[in-house]
Design a protein around this motif. Structure first.
Motif, PDB file in Angstrom:
ATOM      1  N   ARG A   1      -2.851  -1.964   3.630  1.00 44.63           N
ATOM      2  CA  ARG A   1      -1.980  -2.812   4.445  1.00 44.63           C
ATOM      3  C   ARG A   1      -2.773  -3.691   5.405  1.00 44.63           C
ATOM      4  NH1 ARG A   1       1.918   1.848   4.676  1.00 44.63           N
ATOM      5  NH2 ARG A   1       3.753   1.179   3.505  1.00 44.63           N
TER       6      ARG A   1
ATOM      7  N   GLU B   1      -0.492   2.065   1.065  1.00 49.04           N
ATOM      8  CA  GLU B   1       0.827   1.921   0.448  1.00 49.04           C
ATOM      9  C   GLU B   1       0.673   2.130  -1.057  1.00 49.04           C
ATOM     10  OE1 GLU B   1       4.294  -1.526   0.011  1.00 49.04           O
ATOM     11  OE2 GLU B   1       2.313  -2.023   0.817  1.00 49.04           O
TER      12      GLU B   1
ATOM     13  N   TYR C   1      -3.742   2.719  -4.290  1.00 52.20           N
ATOM     14  CA  TYR C   1      -2.994   2.316  -3.102  1.00 52.20           C
ATOM     15  C   TYR C   1      -3.337   0.869  -2.771  1.00 52.20           C
ATOM     16  CZ  TYR C   1      -1.679   7.150  -1.930  1.00 52.20           C
ATOM     17  OH  TYR C   1      -1.142   8.413  -1.944  1.00 52.20           O
TER      18      TYR C   1
END
Length: 402
Positions: free
Chosen positions: A234, A341, A231
């Motif tokens: 963010r 994300e 991932y």
């Protein structure tokens, strides 16, 4: 002996960082040696080299005296020097290895001892000292390893390709090998082209065992692919550098860790799950033939029986973002699901023996007119320059003998 015209002296199969380091080492050690590299993709470093977290590993994890320990320690310093020489993005950041549970403290202390045996500077930290490096990270204790760094391995691979002077053919997938020890090897690619060489080097990564069998050599192992799932964070401001958990010594995987890369972004991962294809970068990528060959290997079943509980945890984190977040929060309590994300995955080419043993060290074997690199997952990128020299030494010794 019948003379034949060779297109090159050494033919390297695989344009990842190990194959390109080998080409580079051969031409550096023996100028004038004709080297060709065959890579099935349209460019270099498309798989393991270009799909990892970009860490220059210190060598702290690896058994003293092993190839991984010796080559990672040496390779880390050489990789930093290489990047500086060729203006490739890199940084020596250091990293934290953090114990979050009391049961991990003995393993953390064992890493301190291993680091010292491998000649790696290590600083031991109490819980309060962790904040000196990572204010948002929580743990009971940690160690700081100062020689760890990050770099752009795709950039390194590209520079090796250019600096080696080798002829590199992209889009050249090997389908057949005809080896005659007294004459050399002839390799056919999918487009029907044939390349003749005095010596073959197999650096095919995810397909290295299959290439070995094409030459007629029994590799004695099988690549079992494991997908590493990542991932992006963010909120990259939560992490200053590199943060790792204490690894389980029974596995070659280092656990879900935090890595600030050369681009300033923070990667989290990898989660490690069985891949359904050798280049299975998602659950939707299934190649029945490759999967069938994996499942037909007795070692794959032995591995599953021996470590099913560990694997179940990895699978849970793969299908549940909440479970993955929970694992991250052990190190970084401030992170939330919304902070994560999905990022591009990688696949680890892990060699497994017939009895289910995970091959722990780099594995290089020789056959007639061939050298096979059969296990070179992480930290192979870090150690690629020493690995390349070792393979080059073996190749040139054979060529010198005629």
């Amino acid at each position: 002996m019948r003379k034949i015209a060779h297109d090159c002296d050494v033919l390297v199969i695989g344009g990842g960082i190990v194959g390109l380091s080998t080409a580079y080492a051969i031409t550096r050690r023996a100028p004038g040696t004709r080297v060709m590299v065959l890579e099935k993709e349209p460019g270099p470093a498309r798989h393991q080299t270009g799909r990892n977290s970009g860490v220059i590993h210190s060598g702290i994890y690896y058994r003293p005296g092993s190839l991984k320990a010796r080559y990672a320690v040496r390779g880390a310093a050489e990789m930093v020097k290489f990047c500086a020489e060729y203006d490739i993005a890199h940084a020596v950041t250091g990293k934290l290895i953090v114990a979050t549970e009391r049961a991990e403290l003995p393993r953390l202390h064992a890493l301190v001892q291993r680091g010292r045996e491998n000649g790696i500077p290590v600083r031991e930290l109490g819980a309060a000292q962790i904040a000196e490096y990572e204010p948002q990270v929580r743990g009971l204790a940690a160690i700081h390893v100062g020689t760890t760094g990050i770099c752009d391995y795709v950039g390194v691979a590209g520079r090796l390709a250019a600096a080696s002077g080798a002829e590199i053919r992209y889009g050249a997938r090997v389908v057949r090998v005809d080896r005659r020890p007294e004459l050399g090897v002839a390799v056919e690619t999918a487009d029907g082209a044939v390349v003749r060489a005095r010596m073959l080097v197999n650096c095919a990564g995810l397909y290295c065992d299959e290439v070995a069998r094409l030459t007629g050599d029994d590799p004695g192992m099988r690549i079992v692919p494991f997908r590493g799932e990542y991932y992006h964070l963010r909120r990259p401001e939560l992490v200053n550098g590199l943060v790792y958990p204490v690894p389980d010594p029974a596995f070659p995987f280092l656990g879900v860790h935090l890595t600030r890369g050369v681009d300033g972004g923070v990667h989290i991962g990898p989660n490690a799950v069985p891949a359904l294809a050798r280049e299975g970068y998602g659950w939707n990528v299934v190649r029945p033939g490759e999967l069938g060959r994996t499942l037909s290997w007795p070692g794959a079943w032995q591995l599953a029986r021996r470590h099913w509980w560990y694997g179940a945890g990895e699978l849970r984190r793969s299908v549940s973002k909440g479970a993955f977040t929970e694992a991250v929060r052990r190190l970084l309590p401030a992170v939330t699901e919304a902070d994560l994300e999905p990022a591009a995955a990688g696949v680890r080419a892990q060699a497994v023996l017939r009895d289910g043993t995970l091959v722990d060290d780099f594995l290089i074997r020789e056959g007639a007119r061939a050298v096979h690199v059969l296990n070179a997952p992480s930290p192979a990128a870090t150690a690629s320059l020493p690995i390349g020299r070792e393979v080059a030494r073996r190749v040139l010794d054979v060529l010198a003998d005629g």
